[in-house]
Motif scaffolding. Structure first.
Motif, PDB file in Angstrom:
ATOM      1  N   ASP A  58      22.123  20.156  39.931  1.00 40.77           N
ATOM      2  CA  ASP A  58      21.116  19.259  39.374  1.00 40.77           C
ATOM      3  C   ASP A  58      21.830  18.351  38.381  1.00 40.77           C
ATOM      4  O   ASP A  58      22.425  18.820  37.410  1.00 40.77           O
ATOM      5  CB  ASP A  58      20.019  20.061  38.684  1.00 40.77           C
ATOM      6  CG  ASP A  58      18.866  19.184  38.199  1.00 40.77           C
ATOM      7  OD1 ASP A  58      19.073  17.966  38.025  1.00 40.77           O
ATOM      8  OD2 ASP A  58      17.765  19.717  37.986  1.00 40.77           O
ATOM      9  N   ALA A  61      21.071  18.931  34.733  1.00 39.31           N
ATOM     10  CA  ALA A  61      21.191  20.282  34.178  1.00 39.31           C
ATOM     11  C   ALA A  61      22.536  20.449  33.473  1.00 39.31           C
ATOM     12  O   ALA A  61      23.503  19.746  33.779  1.00 39.31           O
ATOM     13  CB  ALA A  61      21.044  21.321  35.291  1.00 39.31           C
ATOM     14  N   PRO A  62      22.625  21.374  32.525  1.00 41.76           N
ATOM     15  CA  PRO A  62      23.921  21.664  31.903  1.00 41.76           C
ATOM     16  C   PRO A  62      24.952  22.038  32.958  1.00 41.76           C
ATOM     17  O   PRO A  62      24.654  22.798  33.889  1.00 41.76           O
ATOM     18  CB  PRO A  62      23.607  22.851  30.973  1.00 41.76           C
ATOM     19  CG  PRO A  62      22.140  22.716  30.679  1.00 41.76           C
ATOM     20  CD  PRO A  62      21.523  22.174  31.938  1.00 41.76           C
ATOM     21  N   ASN A  63      26.152  21.478  32.829  1.00 48.40           N
ATOM     22  CA  ASN A  63      27.231  21.732  33.793  1.00 48.40           C
ATOM     23  C   ASN A  63      26.802  21.410  35.221  1.00 48.40           C
ATOM     24  O   ASN A  63      27.278  22.009  36.176  1.00 48.40           O
ATOM     25  CB  ASN A  63      27.717  23.182  33.694  1.00 48.40           C
ATOM     26  CG  ASN A  63      29.106  23.362  34.280  1.00 48.40           C
ATOM     27  OD1 ASN A  63      29.953  22.480  34.157  1.00 48.40           O
ATOM     28  ND2 ASN A  63      29.334  24.490  34.935  1.00 48.40           N
ATOM     29  N   LEU A  64      25.877  20.434  35.348  1.00 39.82           N
ATOM     30  CA  LEU A  64      25.390  19.975  36.651  1.00 39.82           C
ATOM     31  C   LEU A  64      24.645  21.055  37.426  1.00 39.82           C
ATOM     32  O   LEU A  64      24.402  20.905  38.624  1.00 39.82           O
ATOM     33  CB  LEU A  64      26.549  19.430  37.506  1.00 39.82           C
ATOM     34  CG  LEU A  64      27.285  18.227  36.923  1.00 39.82           C
ATOM     35  CD1 LEU A  64      28.536  17.930  37.743  1.00 39.82           C
ATOM     36  CD2 LEU A  64      26.378  17.007  36.887  1.00 39.82           C
ATOM     37  N   GLY A  65      24.288  22.146  36.775  1.00 33.29           N
ATOM     38  CA  GLY A  65      23.563  23.213  37.448  1.00 33.29           C
ATOM     39  C   GLY A  65      24.380  23.947  38.502  1.00 33.29           C
ATOM     40  O   GLY A  65      23.823  24.613  39.376  1.00 33.29           O
ATOM     41  N   GLU A  71      31.740  26.339  41.137  1.00 33.16           N
ATOM     42  CA  GLU A  71      32.607  25.553  40.254  1.00 33.16           C
ATOM     43  C   GLU A  71      34.069  25.904  40.471  1.00 33.16           C
ATOM     44  O   GLU A  71      34.935  25.027  40.502  1.00 33.16           O
ATOM     45  CB  GLU A  71      32.229  25.789  38.796  1.00 33.16           C
ATOM     46  CG  GLU A  71      33.081  24.955  37.838  1.00 33.16           C
ATOM     47  CD  GLU A  71      32.670  25.122  36.396  1.00 33.16           C
ATOM     48  OE1 GLU A  71      33.495  25.602  35.595  1.00 33.16           O
ATOM     49  OE2 GLU A  71      31.514  24.774  36.075  1.00 33.16           O
ATOM     50  N   GLY A  99      19.523   9.787  31.141  1.00 33.05           N
ATOM     51  CA  GLY A  99      19.842  11.185  31.417  1.00 33.05           C
ATOM     52  C   GLY A  99      20.458  11.388  32.787  1.00 33.05           C
ATOM     53  O   GLY A  99      21.360  12.205  32.964  1.00 33.05           O
ATOM     54  N   GLU A 103      24.353  10.123  31.480  1.00 34.42           N
ATOM     55  CA  GLU A 103      24.805  11.469  31.133  1.00 34.42           C
ATOM     56  C   GLU A 103      25.216  12.264  32.366  1.00 34.42           C
ATOM     57  O   GLU A 103      26.137  13.084  32.309  1.00 34.42           O
ATOM     58  CB  GLU A 103      23.718  12.204  30.350  1.00 34.42           C
ATOM     59  CG  GLU A 103      23.451  11.608  28.977  1.00 34.42           C
ATOM     60  CD  GLU A 103      24.722  11.470  28.147  1.00 34.42           C
ATOM     61  OE1 GLU A 103      25.535  12.422  28.124  1.00 34.42           O
ATOM     62  OE2 GLU A 103      24.902  10.410  27.522  1.00 34.42           O
ATOM     63  N   ARG A 106      28.686  11.250  33.007  1.00 33.02           N
ATOM     64  CA  ARG A 106      29.573  11.903  32.035  1.00 33.02           C
ATOM     65  C   ARG A 106      29.911  13.332  32.474  1.00 33.02           C
ATOM     66  O   ARG A 106      31.061  13.769  32.406  1.00 33.02           O
ATOM     67  CB  ARG A 106      28.907  11.918  30.659  1.00 33.02           C
ATOM     68  CG  ARG A 106      29.825  12.431  29.549  1.00 33.02           C
ATOM     69  CD  ARG A 106      29.014  12.770  28.292  1.00 33.02           C
ATOM     70  NE  ARG A 106      28.284  11.633  27.774  1.00 33.02           N
ATOM     71  CZ  ARG A 106      28.806  10.749  26.931  1.00 33.02           C
ATOM     72  NH1 ARG A 106      30.064  10.858  26.547  1.00 33.02           N
ATOM     73  NH2 ARG A 106      28.049   9.744  26.482  1.00 33.02           N
ATOM     74  N   LYS A 107      28.888  14.060  32.947  1.00 31.03           N
ATOM     75  CA  LYS A 107      29.104  15.440  33.378  1.00 31.03           C
ATOM     76  C   LYS A 107      30.025  15.508  34.589  1.00 31.03           C
ATOM     77  O   LYS A 107      30.884  16.394  34.694  1.00 31.03           O
ATOM     78  CB  LYS A 107      27.765  16.102  33.693  1.00 31.03           C
ATOM     79  CG  LYS A 107      26.870  16.306  32.492  1.00 31.03           C
ATOM     80  CD  LYS A 107      25.484  16.763  32.925  1.00 31.03           C
ATOM     81  CE  LYS A 107      24.516  16.764  31.767  1.00 31.03           C
ATOM     82  NZ  LYS A 107      23.127  17.047  32.190  1.00 31.03           N
ATOM     83  N   ASN A 110      33.524  14.886  33.424  1.00 28.33           N
ATOM     84  CA  ASN A 110      34.047  16.093  32.768  1.00 28.33           C
ATOM     85  C   ASN A 110      34.489  17.118  33.793  1.00 28.33           C
ATOM     86  O   ASN A 110      35.516  17.791  33.624  1.00 28.33           O
ATOM     87  CB  ASN A 110      32.973  16.694  31.849  1.00 28.33           C
ATOM     88  CG  ASN A 110      32.729  15.866  30.604  1.00 28.33           C
ATOM     89  OD1 ASN A 110      33.575  15.054  30.218  1.00 28.33           O
ATOM     90  ND2 ASN A 110      31.580  16.054  29.974  1.00 28.33           N
TER      91      ASN A 110
END
Length: 214
Positions: A58, A61-65, A71, A99, A103, A106-107, A110
């Motif tokens: 997602d 979501a944090p760390n793209l879910g 990962e 978002g 963002e 950005r994720k 990263n």
């Protein structure tokens, strides 16, 4: 907007098939319009679908879910990242658009910086993010505002195309030493889906076949 390592310039740039040979590609936005263009592949080369590994996630979501196991797979295997996950609603509330498109980018960047074998990052933008004149050049334009100002405005305003330009600026700032390209397709269209378009016959209809983009 392509960063080419010196070694590529000295030794000659590979052809596209040569570059992608034996590489794993991570594509975001698989459930969006661009990501759904696989019908011809299903019909003509269905065996190729066995190469696809779905990664649940997602963009907001944090760390793209992405779970830890997936990962780790991305960290070890991926060489090329094509980032096409975005909202394409130009009347999206600015806070929501930031978002997802800013963002979220950005994720993904990263994530790229943690990949061991990344060779290229491709950011899919839009031809309409820099509507500064009749001709839009293949260069980075300064963002209309900095991110801090954009988030301040997001409390009250609805977003139009500003967030896409901010995404390009973010990519330029954060890609680091990863060879990076920004692609700006115009409106992608699928044959058969749109049979009639009302307009002025003297105007240029700026559309592109969706499989050209993908």
């Amino acid at each position: 907007m392509l960063t080419i390592p010196d070694s590529c310039v000295e030794n000659g740039i590979e052809s596209i098939p040569e570059f992608f040979a034996r590489k794993s590609v991570f594509i975001t936005g698989g459930t969006g319009f661009l990501g759904k263009v696989f019908n011809r592949l299903r019909e003509e080369r269905p065996e190729d679908l066995q190469k696809i590994v779905p990664i649940a996630g997602d963009i907001v979501a944090p760390n793209l879910g992405i779970n830890a196991e997936d990962e780790e797979l991305l960290m070890e295997k991926v060489s090329v990242v094509i980032h096409s996950a975005a909202t394409v609603r130009f009347n999206e509330p600015l806070k929501v658009a930031l978002g997802i498109n800013v963002e979220g980018t950005r994720k993904v960047l990263n994530l790229c910086h943690r990949m061991k074998n990344v060779k290229a990052f491709v950011h899919v933008s839009t031809a309409y993010c820099n509507a500064v004149g009749i001709v839009v050049e293949e260069k980075l334009y300064p963002p209309p505002m900095d991110l801090e100002k954009a988030y301040e405005l997001a409390k009250d305003l609805n977003g139009e195309i500003t967030q896409q330009s901010l995404s390009e600026s973010l990519v330029n700032d954060l890609h680091g030493d990863i060879p990076t390209a920004i692609v700006r397709p115009s409106i992608a269209i699928g044959k058969g889906y749109c049979k009639t378009i009302i307009g002025d016959r003297n105007n240029v209809l700026d559309v592109i076949p969706v499989d050209y983009v993908r």
